[in-house]
Enzyme design. Structure first.
Site, short mmCIF file in Angstrom:
data_model
loop_
_atom_site.label_atom_id
_atom_site.label_comp_id
_atom_site.label_asym_id
_atom_site.label_seq_id
_atom_site.Cartn_x
_atom_site.Cartn_y
_atom_site.Cartn_z
N TYR A 130 -2.83 -15.55 61.95
CA TYR A 130 -2.26 -16.97 61.47
C TYR A 130 -1.18 -16.64 60.68
O TYR A 130 -1.35 -15.66 59.55
CB TYR A 130 -3.07 -18.04 61.04
CG TYR A 130 -2.22 -19.31 60.54
CD1 TYR A 130 -2.07 -20.56 61.24
CD2 TYR A 130 -1.74 -19.14 59.15
CE1 TYR A 130 -1.30 -21.28 60.78
CE2 TYR A 130 -1.02 -20.48 58.69
CZ TYR A 130 -1.02 -21.28 59.64
OH TYR A 130 -0.14 -22.55 59.13
N GLU A 218 5.61 -22.06 62.22
CA GLU A 218 4.08 -21.63 62.45
C GLU A 218 3.91 -20.62 63.56
O GLU A 218 4.26 -21.04 64.48
CB GLU A 218 3.26 -22.98 62.31
CG GLU A 218 1.84 -22.55 62.25
CD GLU A 218 0.99 -23.99 62.08
OE1 GLU A 218 1.15 -24.66 63.20
OE2 GLU A 218 0.28 -24.06 61.36
#
Lengths: 408, 312
Positions: A130, A218
């Protein structure tokens, strides 16, 4: 302003962040036509067909019309049947996905219509990570967050294992420094080839976020491939609307079909509008007072039909537009105008309200509360108009009580 | 006494456009010492202002006013010629960050930025630029600062304020006016009222203003007005617990706001909370503040906080 995954990937790739190859399609024919050049380019017979909507959770989402079908589909047919089999399978998927309604955890029960697909090369994933760049309000700087917990909601990671999130602040004077990129990738466990690739990716992403004035970038998941390449398997990017003036090229990326029409129209007039489910339409200046007005309407037993902040620089034209947007909602049984003028002058609001009433007609009760800059002038304008159905209130609470009573 | 602004404030206007002109005129009428304006193309000219004085402003004046405001090319020129020590920024958003940094470079003590819509990355740079400099920035996207009957900088309606001993600090503009009016209607005057602005990156925080009010002998109690989103209220609560000995009342707008609109996926993570009204209220109550649960009870909450502290 939000954009689609494929648009985000194009922007990031142009700034040195590695992404898989892919092609966008708005028709079945385009989806099928994307297959052959994509397979030729990558040498990989596996492709993925991904729904393009402005909401997350697409992989786990399901189509209303095809409950067995997810929003992201891997096509393996080419492994045995060759490129013709891939084309056929992609065509069959596109038939069902395009024009259908995808429901995910983020779309609400009504789902979102899929108008675009992204046909992307299949990637052999060794590890999911991530990575994001967001504003850290406490320091007033951009923050890079990275975690080995890729593919899951970062909120869950933050709640359960906050120590699994690694952070680095970007000093605006110097940008993300090499040692920071190194520390982040090292903590993610990347070594050798993957570490070098990871550092390039993090550095490119941090620079892109600042250059493009993003609200948020993101990458979830960021993947390490079997060959040690670090690349974005998904990408979510939204932009600071106040900075769009210096990025004219981004305007064309906006997809209005993904946005609430009334909110789009409101934004064109500089209004901040959010539709709600109650019966009392609200027209207020300032976000804080608008929220407090909603709180007060609830306190006295009513339900607000909307949040509407006309802002500080509103003109007669903007106020008229605000009024028209509110009255278009068939649930609205009364309207409460609550203005405490600072930069906004009460006479502007008063003139705007009267003009709107003349334009659209007054079908429901209207309570107006004016206070602040040029209040006497504003009140005089309202009183001299002698409109039937219009009540003037002296305080927010009195006004809220009056409109809730009148709307019963 | 008061905080940030008072009778010794000498104000410079940056941004002589429509809104800037209208509101600097209101400040002159209020009795604020406005000494100069900057404009890139009008150096050497004067901008005339005239009208009736605002009777709610600085006392001891009557009749009309006539001011010819000198215009300078740069902030440094204006400071050198007039001794300006504070500025108010009405410059349009694309150029506002530059205006703030120019004022900081010229070592003004206070820069109050009204401009709404400054790009976040611009404010990230501004905040970094201000580090280690003497300038305090209020805002942006704020209503300004007022010390009743002494000095008004910004866009707030002057007439709702009364001089007194309650310090007011708020993220919201218009909701501050609402609160101030309730205080005045309840017989509670204000020492100073400060709007810190609604932007995610700003110059002065709740904590900064709470510290100023705690140290200000003229302030007996504080009313703090927050809203949902971010963690500024939680940080203020933590500071209050350690450092604020004066009674504090608070209100958090947005109790009934629906959670529907996502506030930037990862945005809430860093702070470790979702920024809901309930979390903020509980943090503030935990720090000893009296929290008004509805906006119409803000004045009453201040009275309550003062009674509990043995005041009033």
């Amino acid at each position: 302003m939000k954009i689609h995954e494929y648009q985000a990937k194009e922007l990031l790739a142009a700034r040195g962040a590695d992404v898989p190859s892919g092609r966008v399609a708005t028709t079945v024919e385009e989806a099928v036509a994307a297959v052959r050049p994509l397979v030729a380019e990558t040498g990989n017979p596996v492709v993925v067909v991904k729904s393009q909507i402005h909401a997350g959770g697409r992989g786990k989402g399901r189509f209303l019309e095809h409950p067995e079908l997810g929003g992201v589909n891997v096509v393996l047919d080419g492994l045995e049947g060759g490129v013709a089999a891939t084309e056929e399978a992609v065509g069959a998927l596109a038939e069902r996905m395009l024009g259908s309604t995808l429901v995910t955890l983020q779309t609400g029960a009504g789902g979102k219509r899929v108008n675009r697909l992204y046909v992307e090369q299949g990637i052999e994933v060794a590890q999911e990570l991530y990575l994001s760049v967001v504003l850290d309000r406490s320091s007033g700087q951009n923050l890079v967050m990275a975690s080995v917990e890729g593919g899951t909601e970062i909120e869950e990671v933050a709640a359960q294992r906050p120590e699994a999130i690694h952070k680095a602040l970007i000093d605006p004077a110097v940008g993300l420094l090499p040692f920071q990129a190194h520390a982040l990738t090292y903590r993610l466990g990347l070594r050798d080839e993957a570490a070098a690739s990871g550092r390039r990716f993090v550095t490119a992403l941090a620079a892109a976020a600042v250059e493009l004035d993003t609200d948020m970038v993101e990458i979830n998941p960021l993947v390490v491939t079997g060959q040690g390449r670090v690349m974005a398997l998904d990408a979510k990017v939204s932009f600071d609307k106040n900075a769009l003036f210096r990025h004219p090229q981004l305007a064309s990326l906006r997809d209005l079909s993904e946005e609430e029409p009334a909110e789009v129209e409101a934004a064109e007039y500089g209004l901040s509008f959010i539709k709600l489910s109650g019966t009392i339409g609200c027209l207020v200046n300032g976000a804080g007072l608008a929220m407090a007005t909603m709180d007060t309407i609830k306190e006295v037993g009513g339900e607000p039909a909307n949040f509407l902040d006309v802002g500080g620089g509103a003109t007669v034209e903007n106020v008229t537009a605000a009024f028209e947007i509110i009255t278009r909602d068939p649930n609205v049984r009364g309207i409460f105008v609550n203005i405490f003028g600072g930069i906004m002058r009460c006479d502007t609001i008063a003139t705007g309200v009267l003009q709107a009433v003349r334009n659209v007609g007054l079908q429901v009760p209207l309570v107006v509360r004016l206070e602040g800059t040029n209040v006497e002038l504003g009140k005089r304008i309202i009183e001299e108009a002698e409109l039937p159905g219009l009540v003037v209130a002296d305080s927010m609470k009195d006004g809220a009580k009056a409109i809730v009573e009148l709307a019963r | 006494m008061s905080i940030l602004v008072g009778a010794d404030t000498r104000l410079l206007l940056q941004g002589l456009g429509g809104a800037g002109r209208f509101h600097i005129d209101r400040s002159i009428a209020y009795g604020t010492e406005v000494v100069a304006a900057t404009h890139p193309k009008r150096a050497g000219e004067v901008e005339p202002f005239e009208g009736e004085i605002d009777p709610s402003g600085v006392p001891g004046r009557a009749g009309g006013y006539r001011v010819e405001l000198p215009i300078f090319a740069t902030v440094r020129d204006a400071v050198a010629a007039t001794g300006a020590n504070a500025s108010v920024v009405f410059v349009p958003p694309p150029f506002a960050a530059d205006a703030i940094m120019e004022a900081a470079e010229a070592e003004l003590e206070l820069v109050v930025t009204i401009t709404e819509g400054i790009p976040i990355q611009d404010m990230v740079k501004v905040k970094r630029y201000l580090e280690g400099r003497r300038t305090r920035l209020i805002g942006p996207n704020c209503p300004g600062v007022i010390t009743p009957r002494a000095c008004r900088i910004g866009i707030m309606p002057g007439y709702i304020h009364r001089p007194g001993r309650v310090g007011v600090v708020s993220r919201s503009g218009t909701l501050t006016y609402e609160a101030v009016k309730q205080l005045s209607d309840n017989g509670l005057g204000q020492s100073s009222a400060v709007g810190i602005g609604g932007d995610p990156v700003n110059g002065t925080s709740f904590v900064d203003v709470l510290r100023l009010f705690q140290d200000d002998p003229a302030t007996e109690a504080v009313l703090m007005i927050g809203e949902i989103g971010g963690t500024a209220e939680e940080e203020a609560a933590a500071f209050m617990r350690e450092h604020v000995r004066k009674p504090v009342a608070a209100f958090v707008a947005g109790t009934t706001a629906p959670p529907g609109k996502r506030m930037g996926h990862a945005g809430a993570i860093i702070s470790g909370g979702a920024g809901t009204a309930a979390e903020k209220i509980s943090a503030l109550e935990g720090a000893g503040a009296v929290v008004a649960l509805t906006p119409s009870d803000m004045g009453e909450a201040v009275l309550d906080a003062m009674r509990r502290a043995g005041l009033g």
